[in-house]
Design a protein around this motif. Structure first.
Motif, PDB file in Angstrom:
ATOM      1  N   ASP A  44      37.057  29.409  33.097  1.00 56.62           N
ATOM      2  CA  ASP A  44      37.893  29.766  34.244  1.00 56.62           C
ATOM      3  C   ASP A  44      38.793  30.933  33.840  1.00 56.62           C
ATOM      4  OD1 ASP A  44      36.716  27.613  35.426  1.00 56.62           O
ATOM      5  OD2 ASP A  44      38.478  26.295  35.302  1.00 56.62           O
ATOM      6  N   VAL A  46      41.886  33.701  34.934  1.00 57.81           N
ATOM      7  CA  VAL A  46      43.018  33.976  35.816  1.00 57.81           C
ATOM      8  C   VAL A  46      43.361  35.462  35.722  1.00 57.81           C
ATOM      9  CG1 VAL A  46      45.442  33.509  36.304  1.00 57.81           C
ATOM     10  CG2 VAL A  46      43.936  31.638  35.586  1.00 57.81           C
ATOM     11  N   GLN A  77      48.166  35.388  41.591  1.00 58.63           N
ATOM     12  CA  GLN A  77      47.037  35.167  40.693  1.00 58.63           C
ATOM     13  C   GLN A  77      45.747  34.938  41.469  1.00 58.63           C
ATOM     14  OE1 GLN A  77      48.030  31.869  38.171  1.00 58.63           O
ATOM     15  NE2 GLN A  77      49.513  33.036  36.968  1.00 58.63           N
ATOM     16  N   THR A  79      42.083  33.200  40.633  1.00 60.99           N
ATOM     17  CA  THR A  79      41.376  32.373  39.662  1.00 60.99           C
ATOM     18  C   THR A  79      39.881  32.376  39.961  1.00 60.99           C
ATOM     19  OG1 THR A  79      43.302  30.927  39.385  1.00 60.99           O
ATOM     20  CG2 THR A  79      41.171  30.087  38.616  1.00 60.99           C
TER      21      THR A  79
END
Length: 310
Positions: A44, A46, A77, A79
């Motif tokens: 993942d 960001v 942000q 993601t």
């Protein structure tokens, strides 16, 4: 900050982002440097927008992002879930009202170096030792290598550079070494990219890794028209530097029509061999390999196959 759309790339003092859209090339020109971000594939990721605004909007390679279960915003942000290779590229965040560029991130995806195999062969004995390596899986990132060697497995023996050449970044060459040394040589190769590094040690005794390149100019033909005796000829590998002082011997293998396996003979010092006992109408396949005259090290790979039909 300004967003400029143009079919030409023109910028002098300002930072310029990569081409973002075709056929008309779209560029972002921003006053601040582009942030370079490196992340591992499958994780993942960001991305942060350098702004305090809310409701930020994002583009990927110049195209507005449509959110889904693998991608979502949270304030300033963005993601990206379990990123894939196609998600690398240029991300820009924009003012939700006037769409001006707020900041730009160049996302690079790949892996740190994970596994590497190093091999060294004295194919130009006694002048040079060539070391090569391969790394897997593919890192998908620019990876550089640091290569050194020393005599002995520990200090105080000094480290020396194993010289790399642009023609093959996965190799290096040792030119200054001792013949018949009582201690092994230790080669140290370190692979480095923005996500990590990996070091592999490989040791050897020089005389154990002598391995010439294969012979060249292989030919196979009847000794005279109508003869069932074939003459196999070849030349030493041109990379072997000192034939007068370090001669080579040769192995020959051949098989006739219907044979399942090659017959191997030798070693011989000469550069020709007669293959006899052939039947009219048969086909013969032959190859040659070279080895140091003393028998040290290993024989070369087999040469290209030559074929003669009687």
């Amino acid at each position: 900050m300004k967003t400029k759309y143009s079919c030409l790339a023109m910028s002098s003092k300002l930072s310029l982002v990569k081409v973002l859209r075709y056929p008309c090339l779209v560029f972002f020109i921003v006053s601040d440097p582009i942030t370079q971000q490196y992340e591992q594939l499958g994780t993942d990721v960001v991305l942060k927008c350098e702004s305090s605004l809310v409701g930020i909007e994002w583009k990927h390679n110049g195209i507005w992002i449509h959110h889904n279960t693998k991608m979502h915003e949270n304030g300033q942000q963005l993601t990206l879930m379990e990123v894939k290779k196609h998600q690398a590229g240029t991300y820009s965040c924009h003012d939700p009202e006037n769409k001006k560029v707020l900041s730009v991130v160049e996302l690079h995806l790949g892996f740190p170096p994970q596994q590497m195999n190093v091999q060294c062969w004295a194919s130009q004995y006694p002048e040079k030792i060539n070391c090569t390596w391969d790394i897997w899986p593919d890192t998908h990132l620019r990876t550089t290598f640091i290569s050194t060697y020393r005599l002995g497995l520990a200090a105080p023996d000094p480290l020396n550079e194993c010289v790399q050449f642009d023609i093959n970044p996965y190799s290096c060459q040792i030119r200054d070494y001792k013949m018949f040394a009582d201690l092994p040589y230790l080669v140290n190769v370190t692979a480095v990219n923005p996500l990590g590094s990996l070091t592999v040690l490989h040791h050897f005794f020089v005389e154990n890794i002598i391995r010439p390149d294969p012979p060249v100019n292989i030919s196979l033909y009847p000794v005279h028209p109508g003869s069932n005796v074939l003459l196999l000829q070849w030349s030493p590998p041109p990379s072997w530097p000192q034939l007068d002082y370090f001669p080579l011997s040769y192995l020959i293998r051949y098989k006739r029509t219907g044979a399942k396996q090659y017959r191997t003979v030798g070693p011989y010092e000469r550069t020709s061999f007669l293959i006899m006992g052939n039947r009219p109408g048969s086909t013969v396949h032959a190859q040659v390999a070279a080895r140091d005259f003393t028998g040290m090290g290993l024989h070369s790979d087999w040469s290209t196959v030559v074929i003669a039909k009687l």
